[in-house]
Every structure is written in C-alpha cells, then in structure tokens.
Scaffold this motif. Structure first.
Motif, PDB file in Angstrom:
ATOM      1  N   VAL A 176       3.172 -33.977  96.963  1.00 41.37           N
ATOM      2  CA  VAL A 176       4.432 -33.257  97.143  1.00 41.37           C
ATOM      3  C   VAL A 176       4.503 -32.603  98.517  1.00 41.37           C
ATOM      4  N   ALA A 177       3.405 -31.971  98.941  1.00 42.02           N
ATOM      5  CA  ALA A 177       3.391 -31.297 100.243  1.00 42.02           C
ATOM      6  C   ALA A 177       3.618 -32.292 101.382  1.00 42.02           C
ATOM      7  N   LEU A 178       2.932 -33.432 101.341  1.00 42.03           N
ATOM      8  CA  LEU A 178       3.068 -34.423 102.411  1.00 42.03           C
ATOM      9  C   LEU A 178       4.455 -35.049 102.424  1.00 42.03           C
ATOM     10  N   ALA A 179       5.054 -35.225 101.244  1.00 42.37           N
ATOM     11  CA  ALA A 179       6.382 -35.840 101.174  1.00 42.37           C
ATOM     12  C   ALA A 179       7.442 -34.962 101.834  1.00 42.37           C
ATOM     13  N   CYS A 180       7.181 -33.663 101.930  1.00 36.17           N
ATOM     14  CA  CYS A 180       8.164 -32.731 102.506  1.00 36.17           C
ATOM     15  C   CYS A 180       7.960 -32.481 103.998  1.00 36.17           C
ATOM     16  N   VAL A 181       6.849 -32.930 104.545  1.00 33.21           N
ATOM     17  CA  VAL A 181       6.566 -32.692 105.965  1.00 33.21           C
ATOM     18  C   VAL A 181       7.677 -33.292 106.829  1.00 33.21           C
ATOM     19  N   GLY A 182       8.180 -32.505 107.769  1.00 37.32           N
ATOM     20  CA  GLY A 182       9.223 -32.978 108.669  1.00 37.32           C
ATOM     21  C   GLY A 182      10.628 -32.891 108.114  1.00 37.32           C
ATOM     22  N   THR A 183      10.791 -32.251 106.947  1.00 37.02           N
ATOM     23  CA  THR A 183      12.111 -32.100 106.340  1.00 37.02           C
ATOM     24  C   THR A 183      12.407 -30.617 106.133  1.00 37.02           C
ATOM     25  N   ALA A 184      13.625 -30.324 105.710  1.00 31.62           N
ATOM     26  CA  ALA A 184      13.998 -28.942 105.394  1.00 31.62           C
ATOM     27  C   ALA A 184      13.622 -28.568 103.963  1.00 31.62           C
ATOM     28  N   THR A 185      13.151 -29.537 103.184  1.00 24.43           N
ATOM     29  CA  THR A 185      12.751 -29.269 101.802  1.00 24.43           C
ATOM     30  C   THR A 185      11.438 -28.498 101.777  1.00 24.43           C
ATOM     31  N   ARG A 186      11.402 -27.440 100.988  1.00 18.16           N
ATOM     32  CA  ARG A 186      10.200 -26.617 100.858  1.00 18.16           C
ATOM     33  C   ARG A 186       9.346 -27.142  99.699  1.00 18.16           C
ATOM     34  N   SER A 187       8.064 -27.291  99.935  1.00 15.40           N
ATOM     35  CA  SER A 187       7.156 -27.784  98.892  1.00 15.40           C
ATOM     36  C   SER A 187       6.485 -26.611  98.184  1.00 15.40           C
ATOM     37  N   VAL A 188       6.432 -26.694  96.861  1.00 10.30           N
ATOM     38  CA  VAL A 188       5.787 -25.665  96.050  1.00 10.30           C
ATOM     39  C   VAL A 188       4.697 -26.326  95.212  1.00 10.30           C
ATOM     40  N   ALA A 189       3.465 -25.885  95.421  1.00  9.93           N
ATOM     41  CA  ALA A 189       2.327 -26.383  94.654  1.00  9.93           C
ATOM     42  C   ALA A 189       2.052 -25.440  93.489  1.00  9.93           C
ATOM     43  N   ARG A 190       1.394 -25.954  92.470  1.00 11.87           N
ATOM     44  CA  ARG A 190       1.005 -25.106  91.338  1.00 11.87           C
ATOM     45  C   ARG A 190      -0.421 -25.427  90.931  1.00 11.87           C
ATOM     46  N   ILE A 191      -1.237 -24.397  90.813  1.00  9.16           N
ATOM     47  CA  ILE A 191      -2.621 -24.575  90.365  1.00  9.16           C
ATOM     48  C   ILE A 191      -2.611 -24.595  88.840  1.00  9.16           C
ATOM     49  N   SER A 192      -2.891 -25.757  88.267  1.00  8.21           N
ATOM     50  CA  SER A 192      -2.805 -25.923  86.821  1.00  8.21           C
ATOM     51  C   SER A 192      -4.170 -25.972  86.148  1.00  8.21           C
ATOM     52  N   ASN A 193      -5.219 -26.185  86.912  1.00  8.13           N
ATOM     53  CA  ASN A 193      -6.593 -26.117  86.433  1.00  8.13           C
ATOM     54  C   ASN A 193      -7.392 -25.335  87.459  1.00  8.13           C
ATOM     55  N   PRO A 194      -8.508 -24.757  87.084  1.00  8.65           N
ATOM     56  CA  PRO A 194      -9.208 -23.852  88.004  1.00  8.65           C
ATOM     57  C   PRO A 194      -9.609 -24.527  89.306  1.00  8.65           C
ATOM     58  N   ILE A 195      -9.553 -23.757  90.376  1.00  8.55           N
ATOM     59  CA  ILE A 195      -9.997 -24.275  91.665  1.00  8.55           C
ATOM     60  C   ILE A 195     -11.495 -24.529  91.617  1.00  8.55           C
ATOM     61  N   LEU A 196     -12.233 -23.572  91.114  1.00  7.16           N
ATOM     62  CA  LEU A 196     -13.678 -23.726  90.945  1.00  7.16           C
ATOM     63  C   LEU A 196     -13.999 -23.726  89.460  1.00  7.16           C
ATOM     64  N   ARG A 197     -14.625 -24.776  88.995  1.00  9.48           N
ATOM     65  CA  ARG A 197     -14.953 -24.889  87.582  1.00  9.48           C
ATOM     66  C   ARG A 197     -16.311 -24.258  87.296  1.00  9.48           C
ATOM     67  N   PRO A 198     -16.471 -23.631  86.141  1.00 11.49           N
ATOM     68  CA  PRO A 198     -17.770 -23.074  85.778  1.00 11.49           C
ATOM     69  C   PRO A 198     -18.860 -24.150  85.803  1.00 11.49           C
ATOM     70  N   GLY A 199     -20.010 -23.791  86.360  1.00 11.12           N
ATOM     71  CA  GLY A 199     -21.136 -24.711  86.380  1.00 11.12           C
ATOM     72  C   GLY A 199     -21.158 -25.686  87.534  1.00 11.12           C
ATOM     73  N   MET A 200     -20.167 -25.651  88.422  1.00 15.66           N
ATOM     74  CA  MET A 200     -20.166 -26.557  89.574  1.00 15.66           C
ATOM     75  C   MET A 200     -21.260 -26.153  90.555  1.00 15.66           C
ATOM     76  N   GLY A 201     -21.876 -27.146  91.176  1.00 22.18           N
ATOM     77  CA  GLY A 201     -22.888 -26.880  92.189  1.00 22.18           C
ATOM     78  C   GLY A 201     -22.253 -26.353  93.474  1.00 22.18           C
ATOM     79  N   ASP A 202     -23.105 -25.861  94.374  1.00 25.74           N
ATOM     80  CA  ASP A 202     -22.613 -25.244  95.614  1.00 25.74           C
ATOM     81  C   ASP A 202     -21.827 -26.234  96.470  1.00 25.74           C
TER      82      ASP A 202
END
Length: 386
Positions: free
Chosen positions: A109-135
């Motif tokens: 969505v973000a890339l599709a809006c590059v160079g246009t007047a359309t504003r892109s809105v992202a939504r975090i729907s699952n955690p950025i960092l998951r429990p138990g992930m390595g460094d």
C-alpha cells in the motif's frame, strides 16, 4: 471514481485494501471500517485481490468493491505481483486515503501511493516483535517494520509497546481496536447469573493453526479433571484433526465440541455470552480481538503473554495476569484461580469501553482526515467594489 473539490474533512474519500475477506481479525476490522464510512455517507471502496471469503457476507451492499488483479501463487508472492495494478488504481481513482488492512499489505500500500497525492495508512495487525524471537530475527523484523513506517504517511498501532518501537521512524497513532458491537453489549445486558451446579462453559475462538496453540489449552484442561467443564472451540483450520486426536488421547473428547468457523457475528456473541471463561492460549497476537469481545459479552478471560499490548486490558478488567506461552500447568492454575474469583462484569465493561466499534471507527476517520490538507480559501472580489 472518486471526485475531489472543496469539502469538509468528514467527506474524505478512502480505498481500503484487503487481500481477501477471510476469517481473521484484520479482515473484520477492514470490513467494519468500510461499512462505517459508507453509513456515514463517505466515499469509500473496498479493493480486494479475491472477492470470495467467509466474511464476504459482512460487507455492506453500499460499499463498492473493486478487484485488484492478482497473480497465482501464495499470498505473499501474489501481493508482490499486485503492485503495478494497485499503483495504477491509485492513479486512476485518486482516493484521499489508501488504507492497508494489516501487516502483510502495509509495504504494498505504501509503495503504491509513492508519487501521488493519496496518503497511505498502514496498520499493525500482529506484533512487531513476537515472543521468543531470537536477537537477529527481532532486529531484522524491526528494521523492516520501521522502513515501512518511514514510507507510510501514518501507521496505526493497537498498543503502547508497538507505538514505542516505531515512534522514531515516522507518524504513529495508537487507536482503540474497533471491536465491541451493539450485539455484544446486548448479550452482556442479557447475561444471567451462573448456575453453580451447571458445568463451567469454556470457549476458544480462532483458526486452528499453530499460532493459536489450542493444544496447550487442551493439555491444561486435562489437568482439571476435578472440575466439571465443557469446551467449545469456534474455528476451523489445518489442525482440526490433530486437535480432535489430542482430545481423544487426553480422555477429554466427550467434553470438547469442535464447532467449526462461526460466520454469524450474532451467533459468536451468543457463544461468548454463554461462556464463563474464554481461553486465549496464543503464541503471538497483535491485541487479541476475541479477548476484548469476550470481556464485552461478560465472559472472563485467561490468556497467555502473547503480546505486551494485552497486559493493560487484562489488568483494567480485573483478570488474571497473562501466563507464560506454552505452559499448560500455569494455564491450568490461572483457570482455577479465575473461576474461584471472577471479576465483576461492570469492571470488565469499563475496561473495554474505548473499543466500542462506532467510537473507535470514528477515531480512525479522524486520523485519516488529519492527513488531508484543508482546502486553501480563495479570496473572491466583492461585486460591490470596482
């Protein structure tokens, strides 16, 4: 096609990108948002790669649906291949906002809006960092999410933890999850006091996949043979046969009902209204919509520590603190303690008040409006002056 002109911020136009109307929480939020905007008289469309899906029936007939041309293959590769078609649609229809339903489509969505007047809105729907992930995995994933945030005009998160992770990489807004519907509020009001002689009604809601970890909950319940309980599992997925076999091996198959996917929101709310306790044993989550829904319907909740985002909700609702992921003994203890001292329903109601669907969706629309510049007033000469 969207048309632009002098207008107030309440009549902005939006396209909502959703890969397919599936059975996940992000799908329901995207559809709820589209329906809400349409009912408010706003110009809104759903743009989807696939028009079929188990939640397609929830789309309001007033919401126009456009298909985004998609290649075959798995979901991720199909999304990558959609970029030319989606970018062309943005340039043709020129919505003020292009909203991404969840993590996997945020970059597209973000890339599709590059160079246009359309504003892109992202939504975090699952955690950025998951429990138990390595460094290394955590570092790589965080770098990717921050890079997407930099090229998005706004990222909506569901918890303070995720907001802090992205705060230095772009515009971030913490907004309540639009979850609690009038149907859930009605179910809570109609809830009857528990019959002490009746079996304890347990409920799990979610796809039968590794992430939801129904297996640990079955192991926990098998430890509670001295408790007269019944469990309903609302959901479907590839692990259905394995979970049925596990329940049989644990000797609890006669207490477990595999109800399949419940497509009707009213029926799901009724199940939550009949439940004494919702079990949420997930390995990772963004916020856990079902947790909020259950509290809204007056059911207690026992959950694993699948995301820091749920800790404030559980504390405010007077629920047991989240237990370690994959620990069936800890989950069993938490279930017993919660049954012994249930929280008052008014406390649960207060904890999830901000997640009322209409109120939360209005907050989404207000956030969209803030991204759109106000029309510049034009001074017209007075006809009384030469």
């Amino acid at each position: 096609m969207f048309h632009h002109g002098v207008r107030s911020h309440t009549d902005l136009s939006a396209a909502i990108y959703l890969y397919r109307p599936g059975d996940g929480g992000l799908d329901r939020v995207a559809i709820l948002l589209a329906n809400h905007m349409a009912r408010r008289g706003m110009a809104v469309e759903l743009w989807m790669a696939h028009l079929d899906g188990v939640s397609a029936h929830l789309i309001d007939p007033r919401v126009p649906v456009r298909r985004v041309a998609a290649l075959g293959g798995n979901r991720r590769m199909s999304m990558i291949g959609q970029f030319p078609a989606l970018a062309a649609m943005v340039r043709r229809h020129r919505p003020d906002i292009l909203y991404s339903a969840g993590n996997q489509s945020n970059m597209l969505v973000a890339l599709a809006c590059v160079g246009t007047a359309t504003r892109s809105v992202a939504r975090i729907s699952n955690p950025i960092l998951r429990p138990g992930m390595g460094d290394l995995a955590s570092w790589t994933r965080l770098k990717r999410f921050r890079a997407i945030n930099r090229i998005s005009d706004l990222t909506i998160v569901m918890g303070e933890y995720d907001r802090a992770l992205l705060s230095r990489s772009g515009a971030v807004r913490l907004l309540p999850r639009p979850t609690v519907t009038p149907v859930m509020e009605r179910v809570r009001r109609q809830r009857r006091p528990r019959d002490a002689d009746a079996p304890v009604q347990m409920l799990m809601v979610g796809r039968l996949v590794e992430q939801k970890d129904h297996a640990t909950a079955l192991e926990a319940l098998a430890r509670l043979s001295h408790v007269d309980w019944r469990l309903t599992i609302a959901g479907d997925g590839p692990l259905r046969a394995a979970l049925a076999a596990q329940a049989n091996a644990l000797g609890i198959a006669d207490r477990v009902i595999l109800a399949g996917y419940v497509a009707d929101p009213e029926r799901l709310a009724e199940l939550m209204g009949q439940a004494d306790l919702l079990l949420q044993p997930s390995r990772w989550e963004g916020l856990c919509a079902t947790l909020i829904e259950a509290l809204a319907c007056g059911a207690g909740v026992v959950a694993t520590d699948s995301t820091p985002n749920i800790r404030p909700v559980l504390a405010a609702a007077g629920q047991h603190p989240p237990v370690p992921i994959g620990d069936s003994a800890a989950l069993a203890r938490a279930i017993e303690r919660t049954l012994a001292s249930p929280a008052p329903v008014p406390l649960m109601e207060a904890a999830i008040r901000d997640h009322g669907a209409a109120r939360a969706l209005d907050a989404y629309v207000a956030a969209f409006a803030e991204l759109i510049p106000s029309p510049t007033p034009v001074m017209l000469p007075s006809p009384a002056l030469p």
